[in-house]
Write a protein that holds these residues in place. Sequence first.
Motif, PDB file in Angstrom:
ATOM      1  N   ALA A 152       0.808  -1.224   0.000  1.00 47.85           N
ATOM      2  CA  ALA A 152       0.000   0.000   0.000  1.00 47.85           C
ATOM      3  C   ALA A 152       0.838   1.270   0.000  1.00 47.85           C
ATOM      4  O   ALA A 152       0.366   2.325   0.424  1.00 47.85           O
ATOM      5  N   GLN A 153       2.078   1.188  -0.450  1.00 45.23           N
ATOM      6  CA  GLN A 153       2.913   2.387  -0.526  1.00 45.23           C
ATOM      7  C   GLN A 153       3.771   2.345  -1.791  1.00 45.23           C
ATOM      8  O   GLN A 153       4.166   1.277  -2.259  1.00 45.23           O
ATOM      9  N   GLN A 154       4.005   3.522  -2.343  1.00 50.11           N
ATOM     10  CA  GLN A 154       4.906   3.622  -3.494  1.00 50.11           C
ATOM     11  C   GLN A 154       5.988   4.651  -3.190  1.00 50.11           C
ATOM     12  O   GLN A 154       7.050   4.296  -2.693  1.00 50.11           O
ATOM     13  N   CYS A 155       5.711   5.925  -3.436  1.00 51.48           N
ATOM     14  CA  CYS A 155       6.754   6.922  -3.152  1.00 51.48           C
ATOM     15  C   CYS A 155       6.965   7.086  -1.658  1.00 51.48           C
ATOM     16  O   CYS A 155       8.041   7.454  -1.213  1.00 51.48           O
ATOM     17  N   GLY A 156       5.924   6.841  -0.859  1.00 49.19           N
ATOM     18  CA  GLY A 156       6.065   6.851   0.592  1.00 49.19           C
ATOM     19  C   GLY A 156       5.753   8.159   1.285  1.00 49.19           C
ATOM     20  O   GLY A 156       5.666   8.193   2.513  1.00 49.19           O
ATOM     21  N   PHE A 157       5.565   9.245   0.535  1.00 45.13           N
ATOM     22  CA  PHE A 157       5.321  10.526   1.200  1.00 45.13           C
ATOM     23  C   PHE A 157       3.987  10.547   1.938  1.00 45.13           C
ATOM     24  O   PHE A 157       3.885  11.132   3.014  1.00 45.13           O
ATOM     25  N   CYS A 158       2.974   9.920   1.378  1.00 47.21           N
ATOM     26  CA  CYS A 158       1.663   9.936   2.028  1.00 47.21           C
ATOM     27  C   CYS A 158       1.511   8.833   3.058  1.00 47.21           C
ATOM     28  O   CYS A 158       0.615   8.876   3.896  1.00 47.21           O
ATOM     29  N   THR A 159       2.399   7.821   3.011  1.00 50.73           N
ATOM     30  CA  THR A 159       2.203   6.596   3.791  1.00 50.73           C
ATOM     31  C   THR A 159       2.090   6.830   5.295  1.00 50.73           C
ATOM     32  O   THR A 159       1.147   6.318   5.917  1.00 50.73           O
ATOM     33  N   PRO A 160       3.007   7.574   5.943  1.00 50.44           N
ATOM     34  CA  PRO A 160       2.871   7.748   7.391  1.00 50.44           C
ATOM     35  C   PRO A 160       1.534   8.376   7.795  1.00 50.44           C
ATOM     36  O   PRO A 160       0.883   7.911   8.729  1.00 50.44           O
ATOM     37  N   GLY A 161       1.141   9.435   7.091  1.00 46.14           N
ATOM     38  CA  GLY A 161      -0.129  10.079   7.418  1.00 46.14           C
ATOM     39  C   GLY A 161      -1.310   9.171   7.158  1.00 46.14           C
ATOM     40  O   GLY A 161      -2.278   9.149   7.933  1.00 46.14           O
ATOM     41  N   MET A 162      -1.249   8.392   6.078  1.00 45.33           N
ATOM     42  CA  MET A 162      -2.321   7.457   5.757  1.00 45.33           C
ATOM     43  C   MET A 162      -2.429   6.384   6.836  1.00 45.33           C
ATOM     44  O   MET A 162      -3.533   6.022   7.279  1.00 45.33           O
ATOM     45  N   VAL A 163      -1.287   5.868   7.277  1.00 45.20           N
ATOM     46  CA  VAL A 163      -1.269   4.858   8.340  1.00 45.20           C
ATOM     47  C   VAL A 163      -1.876   5.417   9.621  1.00 45.20           C
ATOM     48  O   VAL A 163      -2.673   4.748  10.289  1.00 45.20           O
ATOM     49  N   MET A 164      -1.523   6.658   9.960  1.00 50.37           N
ATOM     50  CA  MET A 164      -2.043   7.259  11.189  1.00 50.37           C
ATOM     51  C   MET A 164      -3.552   7.462  11.122  1.00 50.37           C
ATOM     52  O   MET A 164      -4.264   7.251  12.109  1.00 50.37           O
ATOM     53  N   SER A 165      -4.056   7.848   9.954  1.00 52.71           N
ATOM     54  CA  SER A 165      -5.496   8.037   9.801  1.00 52.71           C
ATOM     55  C   SER A 165      -6.236   6.713   9.907  1.00 52.71           C
ATOM     56  O   SER A 165      -7.275   6.614  10.562  1.00 52.71           O
ATOM     57  N   VAL A 166      -5.705   5.679   9.255  1.00 52.73           N
ATOM     58  CA  VAL A 166      -6.333   4.354   9.315  1.00 52.73           C
ATOM     59  C   VAL A 166      -6.276   3.810  10.738  1.00 52.73           C
ATOM     60  O   VAL A 166      -7.270   3.251  11.239  1.00 52.73           O
ATOM     61  N   ALA A 167      -5.142   3.950  11.402  1.00 52.50           N
ATOM     62  CA  ALA A 167      -5.004   3.441  12.770  1.00 52.50           C
ATOM     63  C   ALA A 167      -5.999   4.108  13.711  1.00 52.50           C
ATOM     64  O   ALA A 167      -6.594   3.449  14.567  1.00 52.50           O
ATOM     65  N   ALA A 168      -6.195   5.418  13.550  1.00 53.01           N
ATOM     66  CA  ALA A 168      -7.156   6.131  14.391  1.00 53.01           C
ATOM     67  C   ALA A 168      -8.578   5.647  14.114  1.00 53.01           C
ATOM     68  O   ALA A 168      -9.379   5.492  15.042  1.00 53.01           O
ATOM     69  N   ALA A 169      -8.874   5.404  12.846  1.00 54.46           N
ATOM     70  CA  ALA A 169     -10.213   4.928  12.489  1.00 54.46           C
ATOM     71  C   ALA A 169     -10.485   3.555  13.080  1.00 54.46           C
ATOM     72  O   ALA A 169     -11.581   3.288  13.591  1.00 54.46           O
ATOM     73  N   LEU A 170      -9.495   2.666  13.030  1.00 47.07           N
ATOM     74  CA  LEU A 170      -9.679   1.318  13.559  1.00 47.07           C
ATOM     75  C   LEU A 170      -9.671   1.298  15.086  1.00 47.07           C
ATOM     76  O   LEU A 170     -10.266   0.419  15.699  1.00 47.07           O
ATOM     77  N   GLU A 171      -8.988   2.255  15.686  1.00 43.61           N
ATOM     78  CA  GLU A 171      -9.030   2.370  17.143  1.00 43.61           C
ATOM     79  C   GLU A 171     -10.434   2.754  17.591  1.00 43.61           C
ATOM     80  O   GLU A 171     -10.925   2.276  18.626  1.00 43.61           O
ATOM     81  N   LYS A 172     -11.073   3.600  16.793  1.00 48.55           N
ATOM     82  CA  LYS A 172     -12.434   4.028  17.104  1.00 48.55           C
ATOM     83  C   LYS A 172     -13.440   2.932  16.781  1.00 48.55           C
ATOM     84  O   LYS A 172     -14.398   2.713  17.523  1.00 48.55           O
ATOM     85  N   ASN A 173     -13.226   2.236  15.664  1.00 49.01           N
ATOM     86  CA  ASN A 173     -14.136   1.166  15.247  1.00 49.01           C
ATOM     87  C   ASN A 173     -13.333   0.045  14.611  1.00 49.01           C
ATOM     88  O   ASN A 173     -13.022   0.100  13.416  1.00 49.01           O
ATOM     89  N   PRO A 174     -12.970  -0.984  15.388  1.00 48.04           N
ATOM     90  CA  PRO A 174     -12.146  -2.082  14.858  1.00 48.04           C
ATOM     91  C   PRO A 174     -12.785  -2.826  13.691  1.00 48.04           C
ATOM     92  O   PRO A 174     -12.079  -3.505  12.934  1.00 48.04           O
ATOM     93  N   ALA A 175     -14.091  -2.707  13.547  1.00 48.69           N
ATOM     94  CA  ALA A 175     -14.790  -3.402  12.465  1.00 48.69           C
ATOM     95  C   ALA A 175     -15.201  -2.430  11.365  1.00 48.69           C
ATOM     96  O   ALA A 175     -16.246  -2.603  10.727  1.00 48.69           O
ATOM     97  N   ALA A 176     -14.387  -1.431  11.110  1.00 47.91           N
ATOM     98  CA  ALA A 176     -14.724  -0.412  10.116  1.00 47.91           C
ATOM     99  C   ALA A 176     -14.899  -1.017   8.726  1.00 47.91           C
ATOM    100  O   ALA A 176     -14.179  -1.945   8.347  1.00 47.91           O
ATOM    101  N   THR A 177     -15.848  -0.491   7.979  1.00 45.62           N
ATOM    102  CA  THR A 177     -16.111  -0.946   6.623  1.00 45.62           C
ATOM    103  C   THR A 177     -15.258  -0.150   5.637  1.00 45.62           C
ATOM    104  O   THR A 177     -14.603   0.827   6.010  1.00 45.62           O
ATOM    105  N   THR A 178     -15.294  -0.565   4.383  1.00 45.33           N
ATOM    106  CA  THR A 178     -14.543   0.152   3.356  1.00 45.33           C
ATOM    107  C   THR A 178     -14.997   1.605   3.262  1.00 45.33           C
ATOM    108  O   THR A 178     -14.173   2.522   3.151  1.00 45.33           O
ATOM    109  N   ASP A 179     -16.297   1.830   3.309  1.00 44.14           N
ATOM    110  CA  ASP A 179     -16.808   3.200   3.231  1.00 44.14           C
ATOM    111  C   ASP A 179     -16.334   4.036   4.417  1.00 44.14           C
ATOM    112  O   ASP A 179     -16.010   5.227   4.259  1.00 44.14           O
ATOM    113  N   GLU A 180     -16.270   3.430   5.582  1.00 46.34           N
ATOM    114  CA  GLU A 180     -15.806   4.165   6.762  1.00 46.34           C
ATOM    115  C   GLU A 180     -14.310   4.478   6.653  1.00 46.34           C
ATOM    116  O   GLU A 180     -13.866   5.541   7.082  1.00 46.34           O
ATOM    117  N   ILE A 181     -13.561   3.558   6.086  1.00 46.71           N
ATOM    118  CA  ILE A 181     -12.135   3.804   5.872  1.00 46.71           C
ATOM    119  C   ILE A 181     -11.941   4.922   4.845  1.00 46.71           C
ATOM    120  O   ILE A 181     -11.074   5.788   5.001  1.00 46.71           O
TER     121      ILE A 181
END
Length: 212
Positions: A152-181
Amino acid sequence: MNRDDRKPRKPDGISRRSFIKGAGAVAAAAGLVHVRPAGADEKPLPPGVVEKLGPGATTIELNINGRAATLEIEPRVTLLRALREHLGLTGTKLVCDRGACGACTVHLDGKPVTSCMVLASDARGHQITTIEGLGTPANMHPVQAAFVAEDAQQCGFCTPGMVMSVAAALEKNPAATTDEIKHATAGNTCRCGTYPHVFAAALRAAGATKGV
């Protein structure tokens, strides 16, 4: 009736122009004054007293990745600049510097924020988590491991921020759907277009975190 009587008289009081100029000055002054809520270990200021910082460098303490860090910086320094330039935590990326791309996303008390839009002085008294504090190469967070597994990474510039956003979403809802992600990462721009891999990684991580 003389000539002067025929001239329209200006209404007494404040003109529209002076009112707008005055309101603008008040708004500008209000924007320069900030009353900071005290942290748990700090005494609150008396009512009506405004904290003054600067204009030169001042000493502040931040709680970053579970550790206290003391910095001497000017009040204008953003949290992003403090992390990268004063603490060497370069995993948080500087890209747009305008809060538009999400590359600099960190967690502030568990919530994702764009660190380029937060003053370091305003982060006092809060728990700050960066990509370095989320996991290590030897002990990756489930989201980090899923990003690797799903490529899920290529150039890597967006990767850390993307990981942090996804991690926060899953912390709030571990069963998040694709639409929620998708909603959680709406503020994260990937110029390489790896969104399908990001969403696949998020769903993989959601499955991995169910038993955590």
